[in-house]
Design an enzyme around this catalytic site. Structure first.
Site, PDB file in Angstrom:
ATOM      1  N   ASP A   1     -11.551   2.501   4.142  1.00  0.00           N
ATOM      2  CA  ASP A   1     -11.995   1.110   3.966  1.00  0.00           C
ATOM      3  C   ASP A   1     -13.517   1.005   3.828  1.00  0.00           C
ATOM      4  O   ASP A   1     -14.028  -0.042   3.426  1.00  0.00           O
ATOM      5  CB  ASP A   1     -11.571   0.272   5.184  1.00  0.00           C
ATOM      6  CG  ASP A   1     -10.259  -0.451   4.971  1.00  0.00           C
ATOM      7  OD1 ASP A   1      -9.999  -0.876   3.834  1.00  0.00           O
ATOM      8  OD2 ASP A   1      -9.503  -0.607   5.947  1.00  0.00           O
TER       9      ASP A   1
ATOM     10  N   LYS B   1       0.843  -1.204   0.000  1.00  0.00           N
ATOM     11  CA  LYS B   1       0.000   0.000   0.000  1.00  0.00           C
ATOM     12  C   LYS B   1       0.875   1.250   0.000  1.00  0.00           C
ATOM     13  O   LYS B   1       0.616   2.210  -0.723  1.00  0.00           O
ATOM     14  CB  LYS B   1      -0.926   0.002   1.234  1.00  0.00           C
ATOM     15  CG  LYS B   1      -2.107  -0.937   1.095  1.00  0.00           C
ATOM     16  CD  LYS B   1      -2.811  -1.180   2.421  1.00  0.00           C
ATOM     17  CE  LYS B   1      -3.869  -2.273   2.240  1.00  0.00           C
ATOM     18  NZ  LYS B   1      -4.420  -2.778   3.498  1.00  0.00           N
TER      19      LYS B   1
ATOM     20  N   GLN C   1      -5.200  -1.997   9.543  1.00  0.00           N
ATOM     21  CA  GLN C   1      -5.059  -3.274   8.853  1.00  0.00           C
ATOM     22  C   GLN C   1      -5.678  -4.403   9.680  1.00  0.00           C
ATOM     23  O   GLN C   1      -5.438  -4.516  10.877  1.00  0.00           O
ATOM     24  CB  GLN C   1      -3.565  -3.544   8.585  1.00  0.00           C
ATOM     25  CG  GLN C   1      -3.282  -4.807   7.794  1.00  0.00           C
ATOM     26  CD  GLN C   1      -3.787  -4.745   6.355  1.00  0.00           C
ATOM     27  OE1 GLN C   1      -3.828  -3.679   5.735  1.00  0.00           O
ATOM     28  NE2 GLN C   1      -4.185  -5.882   5.831  1.00  0.00           N
TER      29      GLN C   1
HETATM   30  N1  GUN Z   1      -7.312  -7.169   5.594  1.00  0.00           N
HETATM   31  C1  GUN Z   1      -7.694  -7.854   4.489  1.00  0.00           C
HETATM   32  N2  GUN Z   1      -8.339  -7.036   3.620  1.00  0.00           N
HETATM   33  C2  GUN Z   1      -8.371  -5.822   4.194  1.00  0.00           C
HETATM   34  C3  GUN Z   1      -8.898  -4.580   3.787  1.00  0.00           C
HETATM   35  O1  GUN Z   1      -9.485  -4.424   2.696  1.00  0.00           O
HETATM   36  N3  GUN Z   1      -8.735  -3.550   4.654  1.00  0.00           N
HETATM   37  C4  GUN Z   1      -8.106  -3.695   5.852  1.00  0.00           C
HETATM   38  N4  GUN Z   1      -8.020  -2.636   6.643  1.00  0.00           N
HETATM   39  N5  GUN Z   1      -7.601  -4.840   6.268  1.00  0.00           N
HETATM   40  C5  GUN Z   1      -7.736  -5.902   5.435  1.00  0.00           C
END
Ligand code: GUN
Length: 298
Positions: A121, A54, A98
Protein backbone atom coordinates in the site's frame (compact mmCIF):
# COMPACT_ATOMS: atom_id res chain seq x y z
CA UNK A 1 -17.11 21.11 -25.70
CA UNK A 2 -17.58 17.51 -24.67
CA UNK A 3 -14.74 15.92 -22.76
CA UNK A 4 -13.02 12.81 -24.01
CA UNK A 5 -13.20 9.84 -21.64
CA UNK A 6 -9.98 8.64 -20.03
CA UNK A 7 -10.40 4.88 -20.13
CA UNK A 8 -9.03 3.47 -16.87
CA UNK A 9 -10.51 0.07 -17.56
CA UNK A 10 -8.48 -0.34 -20.75
CA UNK A 11 -5.18 0.89 -19.24
CA UNK A 12 -5.71 -1.31 -16.17
CA UNK A 13 -6.27 -4.31 -18.42
CA UNK A 14 -2.97 -3.60 -20.20
CA UNK A 15 -1.14 -3.24 -16.88
CA UNK A 16 -2.63 -6.51 -15.59
CA UNK A 17 -1.46 -8.26 -18.77
CA UNK A 18 2.07 -6.94 -18.18
CA UNK A 19 1.91 -8.10 -14.56
CA UNK A 20 0.71 -11.57 -15.64
CA UNK A 21 3.59 -11.84 -18.14
CA UNK A 22 6.11 -10.90 -15.46
CA UNK A 23 4.59 -13.31 -12.94
CA UNK A 24 4.94 -16.07 -15.55
CA UNK A 25 8.62 -15.13 -16.06
CA UNK A 26 9.28 -15.21 -12.30
CA UNK A 27 7.74 -18.68 -12.24
CA UNK A 28 9.60 -20.10 -15.22
CA UNK A 29 12.99 -18.44 -14.60
CA UNK A 30 13.16 -18.35 -10.79
CA UNK A 31 10.49 -20.78 -9.58
CA UNK A 32 8.87 -17.88 -7.66
CA UNK A 33 5.15 -17.20 -7.20
CA UNK A 34 4.47 -13.71 -5.79
CA UNK A 35 2.16 -13.92 -2.76
CA UNK A 36 -0.02 -11.17 -1.29
CA UNK A 37 -1.39 -11.41 2.26
CA UNK A 38 -4.56 -9.39 2.82
CA UNK A 39 -5.68 -8.83 6.41
CA UNK A 40 -9.35 -7.97 6.96
CA UNK A 41 -10.54 -7.05 10.44
CA UNK A 42 -14.29 -7.14 11.08
CA UNK A 43 -17.17 -7.44 8.65
CA UNK A 44 -17.52 -4.05 6.96
CA UNK A 45 -19.48 -4.96 3.78
CA UNK A 46 -17.58 -2.58 1.45
CA UNK A 47 -14.22 -3.89 2.71
CA UNK A 48 -15.38 -7.48 2.18
CA UNK A 49 -16.25 -6.64 -1.44
CA UNK A 50 -12.83 -4.98 -2.00
CA UNK A 51 -10.95 -7.90 -0.44
CA UNK A 52 -12.84 -10.47 -2.54
CA UNK A 53 -12.12 -8.43 -5.67
CA UNK A 54 -8.40 -8.19 -4.82
CA UNK A 55 -8.26 -11.97 -4.38
CA UNK A 56 -9.94 -12.58 -7.74
CA UNK A 57 -7.59 -10.26 -9.66
CA UNK A 58 -4.53 -11.73 -7.92
CA UNK A 59 -5.48 -15.24 -9.01
CA UNK A 60 -6.16 -14.03 -12.58
CA UNK A 61 -2.57 -12.83 -13.01
CA UNK A 62 -1.01 -15.79 -11.16
CA UNK A 63 -0.33 -14.06 -7.82
CA UNK A 64 -1.08 -16.17 -4.76
CA UNK A 65 -3.70 -14.50 -2.56
CA UNK A 66 -3.69 -15.25 1.17
CA UNK A 67 -6.59 -13.89 3.21
CA UNK A 68 -6.57 -13.44 6.98
CA UNK A 69 -9.99 -12.58 8.43
CA UNK A 70 -10.02 -11.45 12.03
CA UNK A 71 -12.87 -10.76 14.38
CA UNK A 72 -13.90 -7.06 14.74
CA UNK A 73 -12.88 -7.06 18.41
CA UNK A 74 -9.40 -8.53 17.88
CA UNK A 75 -6.84 -7.04 20.29
CA UNK A 76 -4.07 -4.80 18.97
CA UNK A 77 -1.36 -7.21 20.19
CA UNK A 78 -3.02 -10.11 18.34
CA UNK A 79 -3.12 -8.16 15.06
CA UNK A 80 0.47 -6.98 15.57
CA UNK A 81 1.56 -10.60 16.18
CA UNK A 82 -0.06 -11.69 12.88
CA UNK A 83 1.65 -8.90 10.91
CA UNK A 84 5.04 -9.75 12.48
CA UNK A 85 4.54 -13.39 11.53
CA UNK A 86 3.80 -12.33 7.92
CA UNK A 87 6.84 -10.02 7.96
CA UNK A 88 9.07 -12.99 8.78
CA UNK A 89 7.39 -15.43 6.38
CA UNK A 90 9.63 -15.64 3.29
CA UNK A 91 6.74 -17.05 1.30
CA UNK A 92 4.76 -13.79 1.72
CA UNK A 93 5.91 -10.89 -0.47
CA UNK A 94 3.25 -8.21 0.04
CA UNK A 95 1.14 -7.38 3.10
CA UNK A 96 -2.02 -5.25 3.02
CA UNK A 97 -4.21 -4.40 6.01
CA UNK A 98 -7.60 -3.36 4.70
CA UNK A 99 -8.78 0.04 5.99
CA UNK A 100 -10.80 1.31 7.76
CA UNK A 101 -9.99 -0.60 10.93
CA UNK A 102 -12.43 -0.82 13.87
CA UNK A 103 -12.19 2.29 16.05
CA UNK A 104 -10.22 0.62 18.90
CA UNK A 105 -7.27 0.05 16.51
CA UNK A 106 -5.02 2.95 15.48
CA UNK A 107 -4.29 2.58 11.74
CA UNK A 108 -0.90 4.34 11.91
CA UNK A 109 0.31 2.04 14.70
CA UNK A 110 -0.81 -1.06 12.81
CA UNK A 111 0.49 -0.02 9.38
CA UNK A 112 3.90 0.89 10.78
CA UNK A 113 4.34 -2.70 11.99
CA UNK A 114 4.40 -3.89 8.35
CA UNK A 115 7.90 -4.44 6.94
CA UNK A 116 8.34 -1.39 4.61
CA UNK A 117 9.68 -3.73 1.91
CA UNK A 118 6.39 -5.69 1.99
CA UNK A 119 4.17 -2.60 2.25
CA UNK A 120 2.23 -2.93 -1.04
CA UNK A 121 0.00 0.00 0.00
CA UNK A 122 3.00 2.32 0.43
CA UNK A 123 1.39 3.66 3.63
CA UNK A 124 4.27 2.89 6.04
CA UNK A 125 5.90 6.07 7.31
CA UNK A 126 9.20 4.94 5.76
CA UNK A 127 7.66 4.71 2.30
CA UNK A 128 5.71 7.97 2.75
CA UNK A 129 8.92 9.71 3.87
CA UNK A 130 10.96 8.25 1.03
CA UNK A 131 8.36 9.41 -1.51
CA UNK A 132 8.29 12.90 0.04
CA UNK A 133 12.09 13.15 -0.12
CA UNK A 134 12.43 11.88 -3.70
CA UNK A 135 13.79 8.43 -2.82
CA UNK A 136 12.77 5.13 -4.34
CA UNK A 137 9.71 3.81 -2.50
CA UNK A 138 6.60 1.69 -2.74
CA UNK A 139 3.85 4.10 -3.80
CA UNK A 140 0.16 3.98 -2.73
CA UNK A 141 -1.93 2.28 -5.41
CA UNK A 142 -4.68 4.84 -6.06
CA UNK A 143 -2.32 7.83 -6.50
CA UNK A 144 -0.05 5.68 -8.65
CA UNK A 145 -3.05 4.73 -10.82
CA UNK A 146 -4.02 8.42 -11.18
CA UNK A 147 -0.46 9.31 -12.16
CA UNK A 148 -0.27 6.57 -14.80
CA UNK A 149 -3.55 7.79 -16.33
CA UNK A 150 -2.26 11.37 -16.43
CA UNK A 151 1.14 10.40 -17.85
CA UNK A 152 -0.51 8.50 -20.68
CA UNK A 153 -2.96 11.32 -21.37
CA UNK A 154 -0.16 13.92 -21.55
CA UNK A 155 2.23 11.69 -23.49
CA UNK A 156 4.47 11.14 -20.41
CA UNK A 157 5.17 14.85 -19.79
CA UNK A 158 3.39 16.77 -17.01
CA UNK A 159 6.14 19.34 -16.61
CA UNK A 160 4.96 22.88 -15.80
CA UNK A 161 1.26 22.01 -15.52
CA UNK A 162 -0.83 23.47 -12.68
CA UNK A 163 -2.43 20.65 -10.72
CA UNK A 164 -4.91 20.85 -7.87
CA UNK A 165 -5.65 17.92 -5.59
CA UNK A 166 -8.96 18.19 -3.75
CA UNK A 167 -8.54 16.20 -0.52
CA UNK A 168 -5.60 15.74 1.85
CA UNK A 169 -5.80 12.11 2.94
CA UNK A 170 -2.68 10.03 3.60
CA UNK A 171 -4.05 7.41 1.19
CA UNK A 172 -4.63 9.62 -1.85
CA UNK A 173 -4.27 13.41 -1.58
CA UNK A 174 -0.85 13.76 0.04
CA UNK A 175 0.99 11.02 -1.89
CA UNK A 176 -0.57 12.12 -5.19
CA UNK A 177 0.62 15.68 -4.56
CA UNK A 178 4.14 14.29 -4.04
CA UNK A 179 3.97 12.27 -7.25
CA UNK A 180 2.77 15.27 -9.29
CA UNK A 181 5.49 17.43 -7.77
CA UNK A 182 8.04 14.81 -8.80
CA UNK A 183 6.70 15.15 -12.38
CA UNK A 184 7.38 18.91 -12.18
CA UNK A 185 3.79 20.04 -11.80
CA UNK A 186 2.96 23.06 -9.64
CA UNK A 187 0.74 21.48 -7.03
CA UNK A 188 -1.95 22.90 -4.76
CA UNK A 189 -3.84 20.81 -2.20
CA UNK A 190 -7.28 22.12 -1.23
CA UNK A 191 -9.59 20.64 1.40
CA UNK A 192 -12.75 21.14 3.44
CA UNK A 193 -11.38 24.27 5.19
CA UNK A 194 -10.08 25.97 2.04
CA UNK A 195 -11.70 29.32 1.33
CA UNK A 196 -13.03 30.15 -2.16
CA UNK A 197 -12.08 26.70 -3.32
CA UNK A 198 -13.54 27.16 -6.84
CA UNK A 199 -11.29 30.17 -7.46
CA UNK A 200 -8.28 27.90 -6.94
CA UNK A 201 -9.52 24.86 -8.81
CA UNK A 202 -10.62 27.03 -11.78
CA UNK A 203 -7.01 28.03 -12.42
CA UNK A 204 -5.70 24.50 -12.84
CA UNK A 205 -4.90 22.34 -15.87
CA UNK A 206 -5.34 19.13 -13.86
CA UNK A 207 -7.99 18.65 -11.20
CA UNK A 208 -7.97 15.50 -9.08
CA UNK A 209 -11.07 15.02 -6.93
CA UNK A 210 -10.43 12.86 -3.85
CA UNK A 211 -12.75 14.19 -1.19
CA UNK A 212 -14.98 11.15 -0.74
CA UNK A 213 -18.26 13.04 -1.15
CA UNK A 214 -20.59 12.50 -4.11
CA UNK A 215 -20.72 14.92 -7.06
CA UNK A 216 -19.28 17.92 -5.22
CA UNK A 217 -17.06 19.17 -8.06
CA UNK A 218 -19.32 21.18 -10.38
CA UNK A 219 -18.86 22.94 -13.70
CA UNK A 220 -17.91 26.25 -12.00
CA UNK A 221 -14.92 24.52 -10.30
CA UNK A 222 -13.35 23.66 -13.64
CA UNK A 223 -11.17 25.61 -16.06
CA UNK A 224 -12.36 25.10 -19.66
CA UNK A 225 -10.08 22.51 -21.23
CA UNK A 226 -8.89 20.99 -17.94
CA UNK A 227 -8.23 17.31 -17.30
CA UNK A 228 -10.30 15.77 -14.51
CA UNK A 229 -9.36 12.67 -12.50
CA UNK A 230 -12.21 11.46 -10.30
CA UNK A 231 -11.07 9.24 -7.42
CA UNK A 232 -14.48 9.06 -5.73
CA UNK A 233 -16.59 5.90 -5.53
CA UNK A 234 -19.89 6.79 -3.83
CA UNK A 235 -23.13 4.85 -3.72
CA UNK A 236 -26.20 7.10 -4.00
CA UNK A 237 -29.88 6.23 -4.07
CA UNK A 238 -31.71 7.52 -7.12
CA UNK A 239 -35.33 8.73 -7.20
CA UNK A 240 -36.46 5.30 -8.40
CA UNK A 241 -34.80 3.74 -5.33
CA UNK A 242 -31.98 2.13 -7.31
CA UNK A 243 -28.37 2.50 -6.13
CA UNK A 244 -25.99 4.25 -8.51
CA UNK A 245 -22.21 4.50 -8.34
CA UNK A 246 -21.00 8.10 -8.74
CA UNK A 247 -17.72 9.93 -8.32
CA UNK A 248 -16.77 13.08 -6.41
CA UNK A 249 -17.31 14.98 -9.68
CA UNK A 250 -20.70 15.90 -11.09
CA UNK A 251 -19.93 14.22 -14.41
CA UNK A 252 -23.00 15.50 -16.29
CA UNK A 253 -22.15 19.17 -15.74
CA UNK A 254 -18.34 18.95 -15.78
CA UNK A 255 -17.92 16.96 -18.97
CA UNK A 256 -19.21 19.96 -20.98
CA UNK A 257 -16.30 22.09 -19.72
CA UNK A 258 -13.37 19.70 -19.34
CA UNK A 259 -11.11 18.42 -22.10
CA UNK A 260 -10.86 14.93 -20.62
CA UNK A 261 -12.36 13.12 -17.64
CA UNK A 262 -12.23 9.72 -15.95
CA UNK A 263 -15.62 7.98 -15.63
CA UNK A 264 -16.99 6.31 -12.49
CA UNK A 265 -16.99 3.37 -12.70
CA UNK A 266 -14.23 2.50 -15.18
CA UNK A 267 -11.69 5.21 -14.36
CA UNK A 268 -9.41 5.23 -11.32
CA UNK A 269 -10.97 2.14 -9.63
CA UNK A 270 -9.57 -0.51 -11.99
CA UNK A 271 -6.17 1.24 -11.98
CA UNK A 272 -5.95 0.95 -8.17
CA UNK A 273 -6.25 -2.83 -8.31
CA UNK A 274 -3.85 -3.13 -11.26
CA UNK A 275 -1.28 -1.04 -9.33
CA UNK A 276 -1.72 -3.27 -6.28
CA UNK A 277 -0.83 -6.28 -8.44
CA UNK A 278 2.18 -4.40 -9.87
CA UNK A 279 3.31 -3.42 -6.35
CA UNK A 280 3.02 -7.06 -5.24
CA UNK A 281 5.30 -8.18 -8.06
CA UNK A 282 7.65 -5.39 -7.08
CA UNK A 283 7.78 -6.58 -3.46
CA UNK A 284 8.56 -10.08 -4.77
CA UNK A 285 11.48 -8.67 -6.78
CA UNK A 286 12.70 -6.64 -3.76
CA UNK A 287 12.44 -9.64 -1.41
CA UNK A 288 14.45 -11.83 -3.78
CA UNK A 289 17.04 -9.20 -4.77
CA UNK A 290 15.85 -9.21 -8.40
CA UNK A 291 15.93 -6.05 -10.49
CA UNK A 292 12.32 -5.09 -11.25
CA UNK A 293 11.56 -4.15 -14.88
CA UNK A 294 11.34 -0.41 -15.59
CA UNK A 295 7.56 -0.44 -16.16
CA UNK A 296 7.08 -1.74 -12.62
CA UNK A 297 8.91 1.19 -11.14
CA UNK A 298 6.58 4.12 -10.50
N1 GUN B 1 -9.35 1.20 2.04
C1 GUN B 1 -9.69 2.05 1.05
N2 GUN B 1 -8.67 2.17 0.16
C2 GUN B 1 -7.68 1.38 0.61
C3 GUN B 1 -6.39 1.08 0.13
O1 GUN B 1 -5.93 1.58 -0.92
N3 GUN B 1 -5.66 0.22 0.87
C4 GUN B 1 -6.13 -0.34 2.02
N4 GUN B 1 -5.33 -1.15 2.69
N5 GUN B 1 -7.33 -0.09 2.51
C5 GUN B 1 -8.10 0.77 1.80
Amino acid sequence: MTASIIDGKALAEKLREQVAEHVALLKSNRDLTPALAVVLVGDDPASQVYVRSKGKYCREVGIESLEFKLNANVREDELVALIKRLNHDNHVNGILVQLPLPSHLDPATIINVIDPQKDVDGFHVTNAGRLATGQDSLVPCTPLGCLLLLLRHYDQDLSGLNAVVVGRSNIVGKPLAQLLLRENCSVTIVHSRTRDIEDITRRCDILVAALGRPQVVKENWVKPGATIIDVGINRIQQEDGKIKLVGDVDFDSVHHVADAITPVPGGVGPMTIACLLANTVRTCCIGNAINAPAWLMD
